[in-house]
Design a protein around this motif. Structure first.
Motif, PDB file in Angstrom:
ATOM      1  N   ILE A 256       0.020  10.946   2.622  1.00 36.99           N
ATOM      2  CA  ILE A 256       0.508  11.296   1.451  1.00 36.99           C
ATOM      3  C   ILE A 256       0.938   9.783   0.661  1.00 36.99           C
ATOM      4  O   ILE A 256       1.423   8.940   1.077  1.00 36.99           O
ATOM      5  CB  ILE A 256       1.844  11.905   1.148  1.00 36.99           C
ATOM      6  N   ASP A 257       0.331   9.455  -0.320  1.00 37.97           N
ATOM      7  CA  ASP A 257       0.005   8.137  -0.972  1.00 37.97           C
ATOM      8  C   ASP A 257      -0.092   6.988   0.191  1.00 37.97           C
ATOM      9  O   ASP A 257       0.593   5.902  -0.125  1.00 37.97           O
ATOM     10  CB  ASP A 257       1.416   7.984  -1.577  1.00 37.97           C
ATOM     11  N   GLY A 258      -0.891   7.201   0.910  1.00 43.82           N
ATOM     12  CA  GLY A 258      -1.358   6.374   1.844  1.00 43.82           C
ATOM     13  C   GLY A 258      -0.455   6.126   3.110  1.00 43.82           C
ATOM     14  O   GLY A 258      -0.541   5.052   3.816  1.00 43.82           O
ATOM     15  N   ARG A 259       0.460   7.128   3.285  1.00 37.02           N
ATOM     16  CA  ARG A 259       1.364   7.224   4.071  1.00 37.02           C
ATOM     17  C   ARG A 259       1.433   8.256   5.015  1.00 37.02           C
ATOM     18  O   ARG A 259       1.002   9.419   4.594  1.00 37.02           O
ATOM     19  CB  ARG A 259       2.962   6.699   3.575  1.00 37.02           C
ATOM     20  N   PRO A 260       1.809   8.090   6.273  1.00 39.61           N
ATOM     21  CA  PRO A 260       1.870   9.309   7.060  1.00 39.61           C
ATOM     22  C   PRO A 260       2.896  10.543   6.546  1.00 39.61           C
ATOM     23  O   PRO A 260       3.888  10.126   6.101  1.00 39.61           O
ATOM     24  CB  PRO A 260       2.347   9.092   8.399  1.00 39.61           C
TER      25      PRO A 260
ATOM     26  N   ALA B 281      -6.831   8.054  10.144  1.00 37.35           N
ATOM     27  CA  ALA B 281      -7.100   6.947  11.225  1.00 37.35           C
ATOM     28  C   ALA B 281      -6.432   5.640  10.922  1.00 37.35           C
ATOM     29  O   ALA B 281      -5.696   5.041  11.631  1.00 37.35           O
ATOM     30  CB  ALA B 281      -8.564   6.940  11.818  1.00 37.35           C
ATOM     31  N   GLY B 282      -6.923   4.965   9.714  1.00 34.84           N
ATOM     32  CA  GLY B 282      -6.253   3.789   9.506  1.00 34.84           C
ATOM     33  C   GLY B 282      -4.846   3.481   9.078  1.00 34.84           C
ATOM     34  O   GLY B 282      -4.288   2.710   9.544  1.00 34.84           O
ATOM     35  N   VAL B 283      -4.408   4.740   8.710  1.00 37.25           N
ATOM     36  CA  VAL B 283      -3.022   4.737   8.327  1.00 37.25           C
ATOM     37  C   VAL B 283      -2.140   5.210   9.748  1.00 37.25           C
ATOM     38  O   VAL B 283      -1.186   4.487   9.882  1.00 37.25           O
ATOM     39  CB  VAL B 283      -2.644   6.082   7.450  1.00 37.25           C
TER      40      VAL B 283
ATOM     41  N   ALA C  75      -2.069   1.579  11.402  1.00 40.43           N
ATOM     42  CA  ALA C  75      -1.337   0.925  10.742  1.00 40.43           C
ATOM     43  C   ALA C  75       0.423   1.076  11.063  1.00 40.43           C
ATOM     44  O   ALA C  75       1.253   0.262  11.627  1.00 40.43           O
ATOM     45  CB  ALA C  75      -1.169   0.660   9.411  1.00 40.43           C
ATOM     46  N   TRP C  76       0.654   2.563  11.048  1.00 40.24           N
ATOM     47  CA  TRP C  76       2.065   2.830  11.620  1.00 40.24           C
ATOM     48  C   TRP C  76       2.279   2.589  12.887  1.00 40.24           C
ATOM     49  O   TRP C  76       3.201   2.070  13.382  1.00 40.24           O
ATOM     50  CB  TRP C  76       2.012   4.482  11.567  1.00 40.24           C
TER      51      TRP C  76
END
Length: 155
Positions: A13-17, A47-49, A52-53
């Protein structure tokens, strides 16, 4: 080397998990802390998100393997296995409601797995378990059909 840890993607959601994906990532982080191994983050947009997390929470970037092409459970498994074809099994982290369907696909694909169930956020349990009432039989039917066709064609 310990078994690679494969984290199946979920909504961002909005670039976040999403909460669901954070539960999966936290569970994968716990497994990684006990059994350091490569962590495969699998999912087309996720995958990218996810990478990063995990990096922000202490997993070295050199331990994170992106698999950004999979768009389904079976593709997650197939593509992750292709990255590590010689390991005895994959440790797969997904939500508890999703474990049975993931096992069906792993069995069909001949991919040995050790499943680790992440908690499901309370607010979405009913909806997700209800969805699996349809999704699990659908996947089982797809697997049965694929096996039937394979046998009919003599493959």
């Amino acid at each position: 080397m310990n078994s690679p840890i494969v984290v199946l993607g979920a909504r961002i959601i909005d670039g976040r998990p999403s909460r669901m994906l954070k539960f999966r990532l936290r569970t994968a982080l716990e497994v990684w802390r006990r059994e350091p191994a490569p962590v495969v983050v699998s999912g087309y947009e996720e995958a990218g998100v996810m990478a990063a997390w995990l990096a922000a929470h202490g997993v070295p970037e050199t331990s994170i393997v992106l698999e950004p092409l999979a768009e389904s459970t079976n593709e997650n498994l197939e593509r992750s296995r292709a990255l590590f074809p010689d390991v005895p099994y994959l440790t797969v982290v997904t939500s508890g409601f999703h474990v049975p369907r993931t096992k069906v696909w792993a069995w069909h694909l001949g991919i040995p797995v050790r499943m680790v169930a992440a908690p499901t956020p309370k607010a979405s349990r009913k909806r997700n378990y209800a969805r699996e009432l349809v999704a699990l039989p659908h996947s089982a039917a797809r697997v049965a059909w694929r096996r039937f066709v394979r046998r009919a064609l003599g493959r």
